[in-house]
Enzyme design. Structure first.
Site, mmCIF file in Angstrom:
data_model
loop_
_atom_site.group_PDB
_atom_site.id
_atom_site.type_symbol
_atom_site.label_atom_id
_atom_site.label_comp_id
_atom_site.label_asym_id
_atom_site.label_seq_id
_atom_site.Cartn_x
_atom_site.Cartn_y
_atom_site.Cartn_z
ATOM 1 C CG HIS A 102 -43.166 73.103 35.361
ATOM 2 N ND1 HIS A 102 -43.084 71.736 35.573
ATOM 3 C CD2 HIS A 102 -42.200 73.660 36.130
ATOM 4 C CE1 HIS A 102 -42.119 71.490 36.447
ATOM 5 N NE2 HIS A 102 -41.565 72.631 36.803
ATOM 6 C CG ASP A 139 -44.788 69.644 33.856
ATOM 7 O OD1 ASP A 139 -45.472 70.635 34.161
ATOM 8 O OD2 ASP A 139 -43.726 69.356 34.435
ATOM 9 C CB SER A 173 -38.835 71.832 38.009
ATOM 10 O OG SER A 173 -39.874 71.615 38.923
#
Length: 756
Positions: free
Chosen positions: A165, A124, A339
């Protein structure tokens, strides 16, 4: 109390005869040999204090070798309760709701399965490695910064925290438990690392380096990214990234294969299809979709035939989201989308790996297929495939079940070697005119090494003036129909597809032999053309050991106290996985429908007829009153304009006969000076003679025809022509009750046995 060589009968006599121990009553003759339990009528049953006087009486008795006063002890049921000091634990609804409404991780934790020994890395935008809820489980050997070419995966900080994230995804997997910080991860005993690779130019080389990082140490790679989910992109891994996938599954984990968990995509609002994403569409990735708190398809979810299973995530306004670690050492309750689903799946896979570290990448996919739960997930496209498993384009095989995966993993026998065969359809060149469909068929008579299917790929080359107008369906020899590509309203590309592999997992466990049918719909106004179709079938020469077991796996109910059996999507007991939300059943296995259609209820048709009949019946009642009322008013309207007394006559407008107080249909209301309809509509129309006679003589065709004949004559004679439409109501009602009678017969045990 232990007696000194005293038999049971003798002891009872001694109790009766001896003054010294007659105060005791024999409650249970024997505990062990020569050990007896006595009660004292004068001592409270709940007394915790010692009774010295009675103990002394027993002590001086030479026949008593040993005695001890029994006291009540506190004992607690070992039911499944989890106490955790993390402040956000009560908000983690997707892990702690119970009753089949979570992912069933608590029973695994209570058995000590927390992911110990498993290593998960998050591909990520970086990982806040010193976050207080991650630092204990952080693994530097599973981390790297591909963007800056160093070993520190820490994210780049900015004003809007755009690189949060990866930290959020990592907390879902391995946030530390019981440390009074934020929340806990699904696999809070596993090691977690991060690869910073999205904070810069993402090239084929960047993806390849990330996917191939330390493959002998890392077990699971979790990726919550992919090509743009804009509903018009068709893209996938390049040559280097594809090589990394193949190297990972063939050489990673000392030959057992790296496990790639991928989020299926968030393009639902733009009508995107995850079969146009080459990462989720790969046979090497475990593609995961989302389900909302209430079991619905999220607004962002992409439906496609390559999705293997689902986990919980965010939904509509008012539905809760996912709790996890956040950037700047904080905590959040608003992680969303697919996600959030992929890391939860990666954590569950880590639990299975602790239970059995020898699982291969294909073993993991097989276990997910067999244990995923379709219950409580609501989608319009549930169907039963050729081997009895429930599957959906939105949810795959259902919600991942951590405890079921752990249980099945413990004694799992590695699946047979994977084989692959490719069949090319000859003479495919076919134009697809506007507003038309082309149907292609391919006969598979032999497929070396593949007897039991896993993945199916249809590689297509199609030229289209507007790619988004295409809709592609594939039907397997066992009747499982999948949508390889749905309409994409935003896709105006004229490029088409060049040997693009549309993948399906819906035929898992089926046979490859027979006729495969491909349907290509062109619903637009521009021309398309299909030039090539290759069918690539992956599978095994023999069934996995899990499918060879003879005993039936019974589906237990999911409650707070979990049983030992595994709740699964097994082919051994397809009936246990029947759906409650209007599933489309492609392959029926019920006994009733095995009777060549005789005396069996066609549910859909009967419901349709019943609805139409009900509407017509209501209209019939309304029409009956309106016609009679209208006719009556017309017959007396001339009197309403005369200001004098008059004689009121109720005249039927059709027969023009005076019906004053002489017919049960009409009567004169002198108080209101008007005619009224007095016919009992329900009794006369619905419960008429025909209906009553039919109920008693439904099996006699001759009587039925005679009744119908007289009924039609009577209605034609008594009613105007508009009432003919009500015949449809009567006929349909007869049909429904005939079908219901047959259905009841089908449900009788004796009838079912004869039918089968």
């Amino acid at each position: 109390m232990k007696g000194k060589g005293i038999g049971e009968n003798n002891l009872i006599n001694v109790i009766k005869d001896s003054k010294r121990i007659s105060i005791f009553n024999l409650e249970n003759p024997t505990i062990f040999e020569d050990y007896y339990l006595f009660t004292h009528s004068g001592v409270s049953k709940r007394s915790l204090s010692l009774n010295s006087e009675n103990r002394a009486k027993l002590a001086v008795d030479t026949r008593v070798r040993w005695s001890k006063q029994q006291t009540a002890k506190k004992r607690v049921k070992r039911d499944l309760r989890l106490q955790d000091s993390d402040p956000k634990w009560p908000s983690m609804w997707y892990l702690n709701r119970g009753n089949g409404l979570d992912m069933n991780v608590i029973p695994a934790w209570l058995e000590g399965i927390t992911g110990k020994g498993a290593v998960v890395t998050i591909l990520d935008d970086g990982l806040e490695k010193d976050h207080p809820d991650l630092v204990q489980n952080y693994d530097p050997l599973a981390s790297y910064d591909v963007n800056s070419h160093d070993s520190d995966p820490s994210p780049r900080y900015d004003m809007i925290d755009s690189n949060r994230h990866g930290t959020r995804c990592a907390g879902e997997v391995a946030a530390t438990s019981n440390n009074s910080v934020c929340a806990l991860g699904v696999a809070h005993g596993a090691q977690v690392g991060g690869v910073r690779m999205l904070d810069g130019d993402v090239t084929d080389a960047v993806e390849a380096r990330s996917l191939s990082l330390n493959p002998q140490h890392i077990d699971i790679y979790s990726a919550s990214w992919g090509p743009d989910d804009d509903g018009k992109t068709v893209d996938g891994p390049g040559e280097l990234a594809t090589r990394a996938f193949i190297e990972g599954v063939t050489k990673g984990r000392n030959g057992k294969g790296s496990i790639f968990v991928w989020a299926s995509g968030n393009g639902g609002r733009d009508h995107d299809n995850c079969n146009c994403d080459g990462y989720t569409n790969s046979i090497y990735s475990l593609s995961i979709s989302s389900a909302t708190e209430h079991g619905h398809v999220p607004w962002y979810s992409e439906a496609c035939s390559s999705t293997l299973a689902s986990t919980y995530s965010s939904g509509a306004v008012g539905e809760r989201q996912v709790v996890t670690t956040d950037l700047r050492y904080s905590c959040t309750s608003s992680h969303t989308g697919t996600s959030a689903s992929a890391p939860l799946a990666a954590g569950i896979c880590a639990l299975a790996l602790e239970a059995n570290p020898n699982l291969t990448w294909r073993d993991m996919q097989h276990i997910v297929v067999r244990t995923a739960r379709p219950e409580n997930l609501i989608a319009p496209d549930w169907q039963t495939n050729g081997v009895g498993r429930n599957v959906s384009h939105s949810f795959g095989y259902g919600l991942m079940d951590a405890y079921a995966m752990v249980q099945l993993s413990r004694n799992w026998i590695t699946v047979p070697e994977q084989h692959k065969c490719e069949i090319t359809a000859p003479h495919v060149q076919r134009p697809i005119p506007a507003k038309s469909v082309v149907v292609l068929q391919l006969q598979v008579k032999e497929c070396e090494g593949v007897e039991v299917l896993e993945h199916v790929q249809a590689k297509l080359t199609i030229y289209s003036q507007r790619r988004g107008d295409l809709n592609i369906q594939l039907t397997s020899p066992m009747g499982t129909r999948v949508t390889l590509l749905a309409h994409r309203a935003h896709d105006t590309s004229r490029v088409g597809f060049s040997h693009w592999p549309f993948m399906s997992v819906h035929s898992w466990g089926e046979t490859p032999f027979g006729t495969w049918q491909l349907e290509i719909h062109n619903d637009g106004r521009l021309l398309a053309n299909v030039t090539a179709w290759d069918l690539t079938l992956y599978g095994t020469a023999t069934p996995p050991a899990a499918d060879l077991k003879q005993e039936t796996v019974h589906q237990p109910s999911i409650v707070d106290i979990y049983p030992e059996e595994i709740d699964d999507n097994s082919i051994q007991d397809a009936s246990a996985n029947s759906l409650k939300f209007g599933a489309e059943v492609k392959k029926d296995t019920s006994g009733c429908l095995k009777t060549n259609g005789q005396l069996c209820l066609d549910t859909l048709y009967v419901l349709l007829i019943y609805t139409i009949s009900s509407l017509i019946f209501i209209f019939d009642l309304y029409l009956n009153i309106r016609i009679k009322s209208c006719h009556i008013k017309r017959s007396i309207i001339e009197f309403h304009n005369v200001n004098r007394s008059y004689n009121l006559y109720c005249i039927h407008s059709t027969t023009n006969q005076n019906k004053e107080n002489s017919d049960n249909n009409f009567h004169r209301d002198t108080r209101k000076n008007k005619c009224k309809v007095t016919r009992h509509i329900f009794k006369d129309v619905f419960l008429n003679r025909t209906f009553r006679d039919f109920l008693g003589k439904v099996g006699n065709l001759k009587v039925f025809l005679r009744i119908m004949y007289h009924n039609v004559r009577e209605w034609l004679h008594r009613l105007n022509t508009l009432r003919l439409v009500v015949l449809f109501c009567d006929i349909s009602t007869f049909y429904i009750f005939f079908k219901l009678k047959c259905s009841i017969l089908c449900m009788l045990p004796s009838y079912s046995e004869v039918s089968n």
